[in-house]
Design a protein around this motif. Structure first.
Motif, PDB file in Angstrom:
ATOM      1  N   THR A  20       0.822  -1.210   0.000  1.00  0.00           N
ATOM      2  CA  THR A  20       0.000   0.000   0.000  1.00  0.00           C
ATOM      3  C   THR A  20       0.856   1.261   0.000  1.00  0.00           C
ATOM      4  N   ILE A  21       2.162   1.121  -0.167  1.00  0.00           N
ATOM      5  CA  ILE A  21       3.030   2.290  -0.090  1.00  0.00           C
ATOM      6  C   ILE A  21       2.791   3.220  -1.287  1.00  0.00           C
ATOM      7  N   PRO A  22       2.852   4.515  -1.043  1.00  0.00           N
ATOM      8  CA  PRO A  22       2.562   5.490  -2.098  1.00  0.00           C
ATOM      9  C   PRO A  22       3.503   5.425  -3.296  1.00  0.00           C
ATOM     10  N   ALA A  23       4.706   4.903  -3.121  1.00  0.00           N
ATOM     11  CA  ALA A  23       5.676   4.867  -4.224  1.00  0.00           C
ATOM     12  C   ALA A  23       5.238   3.954  -5.368  1.00  0.00           C
ATOM     13  N   LEU A  24       4.360   2.992  -5.076  1.00  0.00           N
ATOM     14  CA  LEU A  24       3.926   2.056  -6.112  1.00  0.00           C
ATOM     15  C   LEU A  24       3.122   2.777  -7.186  1.00  0.00           C
ATOM     16  N   GLN A  25       3.515   2.563  -8.424  1.00  0.00           N
ATOM     17  CA  GLN A  25       2.852   3.213  -9.541  1.00  0.00           C
ATOM     18  C   GLN A  25       2.632   2.175 -10.639  1.00  0.00           C
ATOM     19  N   GLY A  26       1.388   1.980 -11.014  1.00  0.00           N
ATOM     20  CA  GLY A  26       1.070   1.030 -12.068  1.00  0.00           C
ATOM     21  C   GLY A  26       1.429   1.568 -13.442  1.00  0.00           C
ATOM     22  N   VAL A  27       1.922   0.682 -14.303  1.00  0.00           N
ATOM     23  CA  VAL A  27       2.192   1.031 -15.694  1.00  0.00           C
ATOM     24  C   VAL A  27       1.363   0.098 -16.573  1.00  0.00           C
ATOM     25  N   ARG A  28       1.067   0.575 -17.761  1.00  0.00           N
ATOM     26  CA  ARG A  28       0.224  -0.182 -18.687  1.00  0.00           C
ATOM     27  C   ARG A  28       0.959  -0.433 -19.998  1.00  0.00           C
ATOM     28  N   ASP A  29       0.440  -1.381 -20.739  1.00  0.00           N
ATOM     29  CA  ASP A  29       0.982  -1.708 -22.049  1.00  0.00           C
ATOM     30  C   ASP A  29       1.116  -0.435 -22.888  1.00  0.00           C
ATOM     31  N   GLY A  30       2.302  -0.220 -23.412  1.00  0.00           N
ATOM     32  CA  GLY A  30       2.540   0.941 -24.261  1.00  0.00           C
ATOM     33  C   GLY A  30       3.123   2.138 -23.536  1.00  0.00           C
ATOM     34  N   ASP A  31       3.061   2.164 -22.189  1.00  0.00           N
ATOM     35  CA  ASP A  31       3.676   3.270 -21.444  1.00  0.00           C
ATOM     36  C   ASP A  31       5.178   3.301 -21.741  1.00  0.00           C
ATOM     37  N   ILE A  32       5.752   4.481 -21.656  1.00  0.00           N
ATOM     38  CA  ILE A  32       7.182   4.657 -21.894  1.00  0.00           C
ATOM     39  C   ILE A  32       7.842   5.179 -20.622  1.00  0.00           C
ATOM     40  N   LEU A  33       8.922   4.520 -20.206  1.00  0.00           N
ATOM     41  CA  LEU A  33       9.737   4.985 -19.088  1.00  0.00           C
ATOM     42  C   LEU A  33      11.028   5.536 -19.680  1.00  0.00           C
ATOM     43  N   HIS A  34      11.379   6.754 -19.311  1.00  0.00           N
ATOM     44  CA  HIS A  34      12.601   7.395 -19.804  1.00  0.00           C
ATOM     45  C   HIS A  34      13.692   7.251 -18.750  1.00  0.00           C
ATOM     46  N   VAL A  35      14.785   6.630 -19.128  1.00  0.00           N
ATOM     47  CA  VAL A  35      15.937   6.467 -18.236  1.00  0.00           C
ATOM     48  C   VAL A  35      17.170   6.863 -19.035  1.00  0.00           C
ATOM     49  N   GLY A  36      17.673   8.051 -18.759  1.00  0.00           N
ATOM     50  CA  GLY A  36      18.846   8.531 -19.497  1.00  0.00           C
ATOM     51  C   GLY A  36      18.558   8.570 -20.982  1.00  0.00           C
ATOM     52  N   GLU A  37      19.426   7.924 -21.746  1.00  0.00           N
ATOM     53  CA  GLU A  37      19.271   7.926 -23.207  1.00  0.00           C
ATOM     54  C   GLU A  37      18.296   6.853 -23.697  1.00  0.00           C
ATOM     55  N   TYR A  38      17.703   6.113 -22.761  1.00  0.00           N
ATOM     56  CA  TYR A  38      16.833   5.003 -23.149  1.00  0.00           C
ATOM     57  C   TYR A  38      15.361   5.319 -22.899  1.00  0.00           C
ATOM     58  N   ASP A  39      14.536   4.894 -23.832  1.00  0.00           N
ATOM     59  CA  ASP A  39      13.086   4.903 -23.672  1.00  0.00           C
ATOM     60  C   ASP A  39      12.652   3.444 -23.616  1.00  0.00           C
ATOM     61  N   LEU A  40      12.109   3.039 -22.484  1.00  0.00           N
ATOM     62  CA  LEU A  40      11.692   1.657 -22.294  1.00  0.00           C
ATOM     63  C   LEU A  40      10.179   1.573 -22.474  1.00  0.00           C
ATOM     64  N   LYS A  41       9.747   0.778 -23.419  1.00  0.00           N
ATOM     65  CA  LYS A  41       8.321   0.624 -23.679  1.00  0.00           C
ATOM     66  C   LYS A  41       7.794  -0.587 -22.905  1.00  0.00           C
ATOM     67  N   VAL A  42       6.740  -0.359 -22.141  1.00  0.00           N
ATOM     68  CA  VAL A  42       6.123  -1.430 -21.366  1.00  0.00           C
ATOM     69  C   VAL A  42       5.326  -2.324 -22.326  1.00  0.00           C
ATOM     70  N   ILE A  43       5.614  -3.595 -22.271  1.00  0.00           N
ATOM     71  CA  ILE A  43       4.883  -4.578 -23.062  1.00  0.00           C
ATOM     72  C   ILE A  43       4.214  -5.534 -22.090  1.00  0.00           C
ATOM     73  N   SER A  44       2.913  -5.552 -22.083  1.00  0.00           N
ATOM     74  CA  SER A  44       2.160  -6.378 -21.158  1.00  0.00           C
ATOM     75  C   SER A  44       2.157  -7.820 -21.635  1.00  0.00           C
ATOM     76  N   VAL A  45       2.600  -8.716 -20.774  1.00  0.00           N
ATOM     77  CA  VAL A  45       2.582 -10.144 -21.073  1.00  0.00           C
ATOM     78  C   VAL A  45       2.028 -10.907 -19.860  1.00  0.00           C
ATOM     79  N   PRO A  46       0.752 -10.671 -19.521  1.00  0.00           N
ATOM     80  CA  PRO A  46       0.194 -11.332 -18.333  1.00  0.00           C
ATOM     81  C   PRO A  46       0.130 -12.848 -18.521  1.00  0.00           C
ATOM     82  N   GLY A  47       0.206 -13.528 -17.400  1.00  0.00           N
ATOM     83  CA  GLY A  47       0.135 -14.982 -17.493  1.00  0.00           C
ATOM     84  C   GLY A  47       0.111 -15.617 -16.146  1.00  0.00           C
TER      85      GLY A  47
END
Length: 174
Positions: A147-174
């Motif tokens: 329940t900590i506030p730091a937790l943040q949900g991401v969805r398929d297609g969201d982009i996380l920017h880390v330095g020179e990299y853009d990481l695209k979230v790909i949902s693969v539930p299972g």
């Protein structure tokens, strides 16, 4: 073991003592404004000390470290709260985050049957459920507070920017 697999992206082998998987691949990505650590290993002293040693060796500053748990299994998410910098984000797929929060609240289905009751309906005995909860890595090596506030949900297609990299979230539930 730390291995630079690409410029500014490191693989950290986190040993999973007593587990048939043997080792978890954790990834550290160094950014200009922030860093990202992906997956942590079980919430055990062995996993924690190995990951801390590796991050120290990499010169990682917790004050700029965000976390990403690829899914809620305890070998991937067990220590995300221990390694996120204060005030930093902990990302997790929204579907896994919502699922885990439902279990925490004792809701496993729309009719609000608890997980234990659901498994008993499916043939487990109450004693089997107690033994499972007491010995399962998914129960004993997991982050204790979802329940900590730091937790943040991401969805398929969201982009996380880390330095020179853009990481695209790909949902693969299972």
């Amino acid at each position: 073991m730390i291995e630079e697999i690409y410029r500014g992206i490191y693989r950290i082998g986190v040993p999973l003592k007593g587990n048939p998987l043997k080792e978890l691949n954790s990834y550290f990505i160094r950014g200009d404004q922030s860093d990202l650590l992906i997956d942590t290993g079980f919430r055990t002293p062995d996993c924690e000390s190995r990951l801390r040693e590796a991050l120290e060796e990499l010169g990682s500053d917790p004050a700029r470290r965000d976390m990403y748990a690829t899914h809620l299994h305890s070998d991937h998410s067990g220590m995300v709260d221990l390694f996120a910098g204060e005030g930093r984000r902990i990302y997790m797929p929204q579907i896994d985050l919502a699922f885990n929060q439902k279990w925490i609240n004792g809701i496993g289905r729309e009719d609000e049957v608890s997980r234990t009751d659901r498994y008993i309906e499916e043939g487990f005995t109450r004693q089997m459920m107690q033994e499972l909860e007491a010995s399962s890595p998914s129960s004993i090596y997991i982050m204790p507070d979802w329940t900590i506030p730091a937790l943040q949900g991401v969805r398929d297609g969201d982009i996380l920017h880390v330095g020179e990299y853009d990481l695209k979230v790909i949902s693969v539930p299972g």
